[in-house]
Design a protein around this motif. Sequence first.
Motif, PDB file in Angstrom:
ATOM      1  N   ILE A  56       0.859  -1.177   0.000  1.00 42.16           N
ATOM      2  CA  ILE A  56       0.000   0.000   0.000  1.00 42.16           C
ATOM      3  C   ILE A  56       0.899   1.230   0.000  1.00 42.16           C
ATOM      4  CG2 ILE A  56      -1.828   1.259   1.180  1.00 42.16           C
ATOM      5  CD1 ILE A  56      -2.601  -1.361   2.557  1.00 42.16           C
ATOM      6  N   LEU A  57       0.709   2.087  -0.989  1.00 44.03           N
ATOM      7  CA  LEU A  57       1.537   3.282  -1.119  1.00 44.03           C
ATOM      8  C   LEU A  57       0.678   4.535  -1.079  1.00 44.03           C
ATOM      9  CD1 LEU A  57       3.842   2.189  -4.107  1.00 44.03           C
ATOM     10  CD2 LEU A  57       4.132   1.692  -1.675  1.00 44.03           C
ATOM     11  N   LEU A  58       1.299   5.625  -0.672  1.00 37.63           N
ATOM     12  CA  LEU A  58       0.636   6.926  -0.780  1.00 37.63           C
ATOM     13  C   LEU A  58       1.688   7.982  -1.105  1.00 37.63           C
ATOM     14  CD1 LEU A  58       1.325   8.918   1.841  1.00 37.63           C
ATOM     15  CD2 LEU A  58      -0.369   7.523   2.979  1.00 37.63           C
ATOM     16  N   GLY A  59       1.217   9.084  -1.661  1.00 36.46           N
ATOM     17  CA  GLY A  59       2.109  10.182  -1.979  1.00 36.46           C
ATOM     18  C   GLY A  59       1.710  11.432  -1.210  1.00 36.46           C
ATOM     19  N   ILE A  60       2.704  12.245  -0.905  1.00 39.17           N
ATOM     20  CA  ILE A  60       2.447  13.550  -0.315  1.00 39.17           C
ATOM     21  C   ILE A  60       3.536  14.492  -0.793  1.00 39.17           C
ATOM     22  CG2 ILE A  60       3.583  12.818   1.828  1.00 39.17           C
ATOM     23  CD1 ILE A  60       1.791  14.884   3.298  1.00 39.17           C
ATOM     24  N   LEU A  61       3.136  15.580  -1.424  1.00 37.08           N
ATOM     25  CA  LEU A  61       4.055  16.525  -2.057  1.00 37.08           C
ATOM     26  C   LEU A  61       5.014  15.819  -3.008  1.00 37.08           C
ATOM     27  CD1 LEU A  61       4.877  18.907   0.927  1.00 37.08           C
ATOM     28  CD2 LEU A  61       3.266  19.286  -0.952  1.00 37.08           C
ATOM     29  N   GLY A  62       4.495  14.779  -3.678  1.00 38.84           N
ATOM     30  CA  GLY A  62       5.287  14.076  -4.684  1.00 38.84           C
ATOM     31  C   GLY A  62       6.207  13.010  -4.145  1.00 38.84           C
ATOM     32  N   SER A  63       6.351  12.891  -2.836  1.00 35.35           N
ATOM     33  CA  SER A  63       7.162  11.820  -2.237  1.00 35.35           C
ATOM     34  C   SER A  63       6.254  10.628  -1.983  1.00 35.35           C
ATOM     35  CB  SER A  63       7.805  12.285  -0.933  1.00 35.35           C
ATOM     36  OG  SER A  63       8.770  13.283  -1.168  1.00 35.35           O
ATOM     37  N   VAL A  64       6.722   9.430  -2.349  1.00 31.25           N
ATOM     38  CA  VAL A  64       5.898   8.227  -2.253  1.00 31.25           C
ATOM     39  C   VAL A  64       6.415   7.337  -1.124  1.00 31.25           C
ATOM     40  CG1 VAL A  64       5.002   6.214  -3.484  1.00 31.25           C
ATOM     41  CG2 VAL A  64       5.443   8.350  -4.725  1.00 31.25           C
ATOM     42  N   PHE A  65       5.484   6.826  -0.319  1.00 34.89           N
ATOM     43  CA  PHE A  65       5.848   6.025   0.846  1.00 34.89           C
ATOM     44  C   PHE A  65       5.075   4.711   0.864  1.00 34.89           C
ATOM     45  CE2 PHE A  65       6.437  10.474   1.847  1.00 34.89           C
ATOM     46  CZ  PHE A  65       7.720  10.501   2.383  1.00 34.89           C
ATOM     47  N   ASP A  66       5.735   3.677   1.386  1.00 36.42           N
ATOM     48  CA  ASP A  66       5.112   2.379   1.584  1.00 36.42           C
ATOM     49  C   ASP A  66       4.528   2.351   2.992  1.00 36.42           C
ATOM     50  OD1 ASP A  66       4.467  -0.278   2.093  1.00 36.42           O
ATOM     51  OD2 ASP A  66       6.223  -1.084   1.071  1.00 36.42           O
ATOM     52  N   VAL A  67       3.191   2.345   3.062  1.00 33.27           N
ATOM     53  CA  VAL A  67       2.517   2.381   4.365  1.00 33.27           C
ATOM     54  C   VAL A  67       1.843   1.051   4.684  1.00 33.27           C
ATOM     55  CG1 VAL A  67       2.175   4.874   4.327  1.00 33.27           C
ATOM     56  CG2 VAL A  67       0.432   3.390   3.315  1.00 33.27           C
ATOM     57  N   THR A  68       2.320  -0.021   4.046  1.00 36.62           N
ATOM     58  CA  THR A  68       1.737  -1.345   4.266  1.00 36.62           C
ATOM     59  C   THR A  68       1.756  -1.719   5.736  1.00 36.62           C
ATOM     60  OG1 THR A  68       2.631  -1.971   2.096  1.00 36.62           O
ATOM     61  CG2 THR A  68       1.776  -3.737   3.480  1.00 36.62           C
ATOM     62  N   GLU A  69       2.763  -1.252   6.447  1.00 35.46           N
ATOM     63  CA  GLU A  69       2.878  -1.521   7.881  1.00 35.46           C
ATOM     64  C   GLU A  69       1.639  -1.052   8.628  1.00 35.46           C
ATOM     65  OE1 GLU A  69       5.729  -0.081  11.592  1.00 35.46           O
ATOM     66  OE2 GLU A  69       6.461   0.087   9.527  1.00 35.46           O
ATOM     67  N   GLY A  70       0.996  -0.003   8.112  1.00 36.92           N
ATOM     68  CA  GLY A  70      -0.227   0.515   8.728  1.00 36.92           C
ATOM     69  C   GLY A  70      -1.467   0.060   7.974  1.00 36.92           C
ATOM     70  N   LYS A  71      -1.477  -1.184   7.534  1.00 34.27           N
ATOM     71  CA  LYS A  71      -2.561  -1.699   6.691  1.00 34.27           C
ATOM     72  C   LYS A  71      -3.941  -1.532   7.316  1.00 34.27           C
ATOM     73  CE  LYS A  71      -3.876  -5.810   4.033  1.00 34.27           C
ATOM     74  NZ  LYS A  71      -3.484  -7.189   3.649  1.00 34.27           N
ATOM     75  N   THR A  72      -4.036  -1.661   8.631  1.00 34.40           N
ATOM     76  CA  THR A  72      -5.351  -1.527   9.273  1.00 34.40           C
ATOM     77  C   THR A  72      -5.915  -0.119   9.102  1.00 34.40           C
ATOM     78  OG1 THR A  72      -4.238  -1.010  11.373  1.00 34.40           O
ATOM     79  CG2 THR A  72      -4.886  -3.306  10.989  1.00 34.40           C
ATOM     80  N   HIS A  73      -5.030   0.855   8.911  1.00 36.59           N
ATOM     81  CA  HIS A  73      -5.460   2.239   8.724  1.00 36.59           C
ATOM     82  C   HIS A  73      -5.584   2.615   7.247  1.00 36.59           C
ATOM     83  CE1 HIS A  73      -4.786   2.798  12.983  1.00 36.59           C
ATOM     84  NE2 HIS A  73      -3.517   2.430  12.852  1.00 36.59           N
ATOM     85  N   TYR A  74      -4.629   2.149   6.428  1.00 40.06           N
ATOM     86  CA  TYR A  74      -4.579   2.568   5.025  1.00 40.06           C
ATOM     87  C   TYR A  74      -5.213   1.567   4.064  1.00 40.06           C
ATOM     88  CZ  TYR A  74      -1.301   6.031   6.818  1.00 40.06           C
ATOM     89  OH  TYR A  74      -0.731   7.051   7.523  1.00 40.06           O
ATOM     90  N   GLY A  75      -5.511   0.357   4.546  1.00 38.69           N
ATOM     91  CA  GLY A  75      -6.151  -0.637   3.693  1.00 38.69           C
ATOM     92  C   GLY A  75      -7.630  -0.357   3.502  1.00 38.69           C
TER      93      GLY A  75
END
Length: 242
Positions: A56-75
Motif C-alpha cells: 500500500i503506497l501513498l504520496g504527499i508533495l510528490g514523495s511516495v511512501f510504503d505504508v503497508t505496515e499501517g494496513k489496518t489504517h490505510y487498507g
Amino acid sequence: MLFKPSIPRFLAVSSIPVALLAVLLLRSSLNPFGRVKLWTVVELAKYNGADDKLPILLGILGSVFDVTEGKTHYGVGGGYHHFAGRDASRAFVSGNFTDDGLTDSLRGLSISEIKSVVDWRDFYFKRYKYVGKLIGRYYNNQGTPTKLLKGVEAKAARGAQLLEKQKIEEAKRPNCNSRWSQEDGGQVWCDDGYPRLVQRPGDIALTGKISQRCACFKEDELDQPGLEVYAGCDPSSKVCVV
C-alpha cells in the motif's frame, strides 16, 4: 540450504568502511522498489490496498511512501484508506475527502496550512519507507523538484520563522489562565493583572485571518490601544466567564 545475500560487485571493495556498507545494504532492503523509483499517477493508483498481493503506497508533495505496515489504517475499510494509491496532499489539512478534495494542489491554502502539509511529509519520512517520487506537480519526469515544490518548501520555512517570532513576542506578555468544566463552563483569569483580548498580528501572514488571544495586563497598562474586555465581564475583574 540457507540463502545468503551476496554483496553487489560495485560494493565489494575494501575501501568502503564496513559500517557504511551495512547502512547501504540496509537501505536497499528497506526499499523493495529500488533506490529512487519514479512513479506515474496510473502506477501509483494500483497500490491502493485493493490488491492484497501489492504493498500500500501513498504520496504527499510528490514523495511516495510504503505504508503497508499501517494496513489496518490505510487498507480497504481503514480510516485513512482515502490517501492510499494517490497524492492527496491537500486533504491532510483540509479534511475534505471528496473527489475534489483528494488532490495534490495546495492552491489557496495559507502559509500555516502549507507548513502543516510539509510537516506531514516529514512525518512520513521518519515513520514509513520512502519508495520514490511521483511525476507530476512536484517532480518532473527526471525526478527533479519543480518550482512548485520549491515554492511550497519556501513558504513552509517562512511559516516556521513566523511561528517562532510569534512565540517569542507572545512570551513577553503572559497568556491568561483558563479552565473549562461541564458545570461552570469556561473561565479565564490573571494571577497578576486583568484579562484582555488582544490581536495576534502574526496570524495575518500565517492564516490570512486575524485571531485573538487572552493576555494579562497590569492596571497601568489598560489604557493601551487594541485591548478588548470580554463581553459581559467587569473591566476591573480578574476573572471572566467565556
